[in-house]
Design a protein around this motif. Sequence first.
Motif, mmCIF file in Angstrom:
data_model
loop_
_atom_site.group_PDB
_atom_site.id
_atom_site.type_symbol
_atom_site.label_atom_id
_atom_site.label_comp_id
_atom_site.label_asym_id
_atom_site.label_seq_id
_atom_site.Cartn_x
_atom_site.Cartn_y
_atom_site.Cartn_z
ATOM 1 N N ASP A 81 29.175 -37.069 11.608
ATOM 2 C CA ASP A 81 28.685 -38.343 12.147
ATOM 3 C C ASP A 81 29.402 -38.774 13.424
ATOM 4 O OD1 ASP A 81 26.893 -40.419 12.119
ATOM 5 O OD2 ASP A 81 28.180 -41.746 10.942
ATOM 6 N N VAL A 82 29.857 -37.809 14.199
ATOM 7 C CA VAL A 82 30.501 -38.093 15.479
ATOM 8 C C VAL A 82 29.586 -37.669 16.630
ATOM 9 C CG1 VAL A 82 31.708 -35.877 15.718
ATOM 10 C CG2 VAL A 82 32.802 -37.961 16.594
ATOM 11 N N PHE A 83 28.472 -36.998 16.280
ATOM 12 C CA PHE A 83 27.473 -36.603 17.282
ATOM 13 C C PHE A 83 26.321 -37.593 17.281
ATOM 14 C CE2 PHE A 83 29.531 -32.488 16.616
ATOM 15 C CZ PHE A 83 29.608 -31.989 17.915
ATOM 16 N N THR A 84 25.867 -37.973 18.459
ATOM 17 C CA THR A 84 24.736 -38.892 18.525
ATOM 18 C C THR A 84 23.434 -38.152 18.242
ATOM 19 O OG1 THR A 84 24.459 -38.549 20.903
ATOM 20 C CG2 THR A 84 25.868 -40.384 20.216
ATOM 21 N N MET A 85 22.571 -38.808 17.491
ATOM 22 C CA MET A 85 21.238 -38.281 17.219
ATOM 23 C C MET A 85 20.294 -39.465 17.129
ATOM 24 S SD MET A 85 19.991 -35.763 14.123
ATOM 25 C CE MET A 85 19.763 -36.947 12.801
ATOM 26 N N LYS A 86 19.231 -39.400 17.917
ATOM 27 C CA LYS A 86 18.254 -40.490 17.895
ATOM 28 C C LYS A 86 17.605 -40.579 16.513
ATOM 29 C CE LYS A 86 16.181 -39.373 21.894
ATOM 30 N NZ LYS A 86 15.283 -39.415 23.070
ATOM 31 N N ALA A 88 18.848 -41.989 13.873
ATOM 32 C CA ALA A 88 19.825 -42.130 12.788
ATOM 33 C C ALA A 88 21.035 -42.875 13.329
ATOM 34 C CB ALA A 88 20.244 -40.761 12.262
ATOM 35 N N PRO A 89 21.769 -43.568 12.445
ATOM 36 C CA PRO A 89 22.983 -44.235 12.925
ATOM 37 C C PRO A 89 24.079 -43.216 13.253
ATOM 38 C CG PRO A 89 22.411 -44.922 10.663
ATOM 39 C CD PRO A 89 21.548 -43.762 11.014
ATOM 40 N N THR A 90 24.974 -43.577 14.166
ATOM 41 C CA THR A 90 26.195 -42.814 14.421
ATOM 42 C C THR A 90 27.340 -43.791 14.214
ATOM 43 O OG1 THR A 90 25.160 -41.351 16.058
ATOM 44 C CG2 THR A 90 27.547 -41.584 16.175
ATOM 45 N N THR A 91 28.189 -43.514 13.199
ATOM 46 C CA THR A 91 29.265 -44.466 12.913
ATOM 47 C C THR A 91 30.659 -43.939 13.210
ATOM 48 O OG1 THR A 91 29.687 -43.753 10.638
ATOM 49 C CG2 THR A 91 27.911 -45.352 10.966
ATOM 50 N N GLY A 99 26.072 -49.172 11.722
ATOM 51 C CA GLY A 99 24.673 -49.438 12.018
ATOM 52 C C GLY A 99 24.232 -49.134 13.440
ATOM 53 N N TRP A 100 25.147 -48.653 14.284
ATOM 54 C CA TRP A 100 24.762 -48.380 15.671
ATOM 55 C C TRP A 100 23.817 -47.185 15.747
ATOM 56 C CZ3 TRP A 100 26.560 -44.380 19.317
ATOM 57 C CH2 TRP A 100 26.050 -44.588 20.625
ATOM 58 N N ARG A 101 22.706 -47.377 16.419
ATOM 59 C CA ARG A 101 21.746 -46.287 16.599
ATOM 60 C C ARG A 101 21.760 -45.873 18.061
ATOM 61 N NH1 ARG A 101 17.751 -45.240 12.556
ATOM 62 N NH2 ARG A 101 18.429 -46.289 10.650
ATOM 63 N N PRO A 102 22.287 -44.687 18.336
ATOM 64 C CA PRO A 102 22.447 -44.267 19.732
ATOM 65 C C PRO A 102 21.097 -44.070 20.420
ATOM 66 C CG PRO A 102 22.925 -42.447 18.250
ATOM 67 C CD PRO A 102 22.744 -43.656 17.389
ATOM 68 N N PRO A 103 21.012 -44.413 21.685
ATOM 69 C CA PRO A 103 19.746 -44.244 22.407
ATOM 70 C C PRO A 103 19.548 -42.838 22.981
ATOM 71 C CG PRO A 103 21.318 -45.445 23.765
ATOM 72 C CD PRO A 103 22.020 -45.143 22.474
ATOM 73 N N TYR A 104 20.406 -41.902 22.638
ATOM 74 C CA TYR A 104 20.239 -40.544 23.185
ATOM 75 C C TYR A 104 20.772 -39.507 22.208
ATOM 76 C CZ TYR A 104 25.241 -40.601 24.259
ATOM 77 O OH TYR A 104 26.614 -40.658 24.154
ATOM 78 N N MET A 331 31.433 -55.396 23.354
ATOM 79 C CA MET A 331 30.571 -55.999 24.369
ATOM 80 C C MET A 331 29.209 -55.307 24.455
ATOM 81 S SD MET A 331 32.262 -58.514 25.484
ATOM 82 C CE MET A 331 33.470 -58.770 24.189
ATOM 83 N N ARG A 332 29.188 -53.973 24.415
ATOM 84 C CA ARG A 332 27.942 -53.257 24.697
ATOM 85 C C ARG A 332 27.289 -52.595 23.493
ATOM 86 N NH1 ARG A 332 30.997 -49.718 28.497
ATOM 87 N NH2 ARG A 332 32.552 -50.433 26.994
ATOM 88 N N TYR A 333 28.109 -52.290 22.468
ATOM 89 C CA TYR A 333 27.542 -51.667 21.263
ATOM 90 C C TYR A 333 28.473 -51.918 20.098
ATOM 91 C CZ TYR A 333 30.130 -48.241 24.031
ATOM 92 O OH TYR A 333 31.016 -47.645 24.874
#
Lengths: 504, 100
Positions: A81-86, A88-91, A99-104, A331-333
């Motif tokens: 869970d350290v890789f971003t995947m659209k 799905a959440p990346t925590t 709950g952050w869902r990466p945009p890329y 601030m941003r995510y």
Amino acid sequence: MSDLTLLGAAETAAVVAGGDVSAREVATAHLDRIEQTDEVVHAFLHVDRDLTLTQADAVDQARADGSPLGPLAGVPLALKDVFTMKGAPTTCGSKILQGWRPPYDATVVERLSAGGVVVLGKTNMDEFAMGSSTENSAYGVTRNPWNLSRIPGGSSGGSSAAVAARQAPLAIGTDTGGSIRQPAAVTGIVGVKPTYGGVSRYGLVAFSSSLDQGGPLARSVLDAALLHEVMAGHDPKDATSINAPVPPVVAAARGELGGVEGMKVGVVSQLQGEGYQPGVQARFDETVALLTSLGAEVVEVSCPSFEYALPAYYLISPSECSSNLARFDGMRYGLRDGDNGENGVEQVMAITRATGFGPEVKRRIMLGTYALSAGYYDAYYGQAQKVRTLIRRDFEAAYAKVDVLVSPTTPTVAFPIGERADDPIAMYKADLATLPSSLYGGPAMSLPAGLGDDNLPVGVQLMAAVQRDEQVYRVGAALETALEERWGGPLLDQIPELVLGAST
Amino acid sequence: MPALDRDDVAHLARLSRLQLSDAELDHFGEQLDVILSAVARVAEVAADDVPPTTHAVPVVNVTRPDVIVACLPREDVLAGAPAAEDDRFRVPRILDEEEQ
């Protein structure tokens, strides 16, 4: 077809390509296995049946259309869970990204997708990959499928546990100081840290940028090689990515580059003996004897600077961590805490970070901040970078004489959950043998070497020169064949059946 | 060299933007002291003539073609923000009362 979760990645890809089973059936079997077992193992932080089946259906459709399939098409995979995947959440195992869902998508994820690999979900990990037990996750511990009271290693402990528990034939982890190799060793599977720069870091949430490297975990050397080849290769989006062909790891794993006969193998004097458990040392000594019997020329190699790898690592990685994790400012995510209209931005940041980060991350941020402060920089960070040069020189001198270096992967088998949780130095020692090649940057594999103390798995570490990743696969494949002949099958055949519904 | 007192740890926490309780400051202070004493061993080796290594596999002057490429869609990025307003990140005030 009998239990599809017993198949390795190469076999799975073959039966899917041959039309014996569909990718959907394979994915379903693994999703069911996760559903049955993850209550006790807790390898996954996020599983999405629909998203998984959509990927599997795309592979089945491609096959029906007669489109060419990649070497791992239809094979399920557990993603750290350290890789971003659209989608799905990346925590990163942290509350600060809950709950952050990466945009890329990470480049690695794009490559998996292009190759038809089916991502089952995101696996648990020590927060921001800092730890050796997965106990530093904000979302609970993962248990070692060999013995549920033991740690599965870390920081890629969800990935190692998923593969050992047959929830997935493949997983991806990241290794900064041993976070692929150590979890692989203590769960009886294969894990490889590729040469630094061999696998793109784009979309890998950074902990220590000069050391972080993604790599495969699998149940065989060939499966690891197949995944390595899918993941690796130059990426213009990562400025530290090596612009050169991927070493021929699959050919090496298939034995096409030859066996170990005539190869020169160096046993590192500094990475054995005192501090290594008797069972670990015994399996290691047997492995070295086996290499000799297979025709390798084994010599002892002294690398005196390796003794300083642990202190150098615990200055360099926290320093880079303190800088990298400054981005988590609310601030941003991710999380924001204390934004009550009264507090200024500085206070909100400090409150957010205090709420969002766990103790180990806080410790390392402060340690790094200290090591980088004016007045201490030369004595700590600067000096650690010089030690890094000495370690590199030890490796270069060694590889002028031998093809690969070997050592135990870890000083001990999996330790009990809780034993080292609030004792940072004891925890850091789990990475004693894996840190040198992290600082040097060369490839390194952990391969199952048998069972040691408490009937738990022991790993042997194979290391090679920068960009000679095929060497560790070549030796690993030969050793695996010889060891499995001795055991009468893979080491994982000896894993006890999971006791379900009895979470300890 | 180490032996951090409470003020040192509080200063580090402030630099690190971590609002810690007194109990945390004491606990981390002890642990940081032990860790720093252990890692200070790097001073035993590596003389002045040893150059530093910053990256495992150094690559230099990596550039990409000077071509404009699309950035992430604004709504996708703001969807992950803790607070957004008028198509922008909404942040708390950035100046203290006396600075305004």
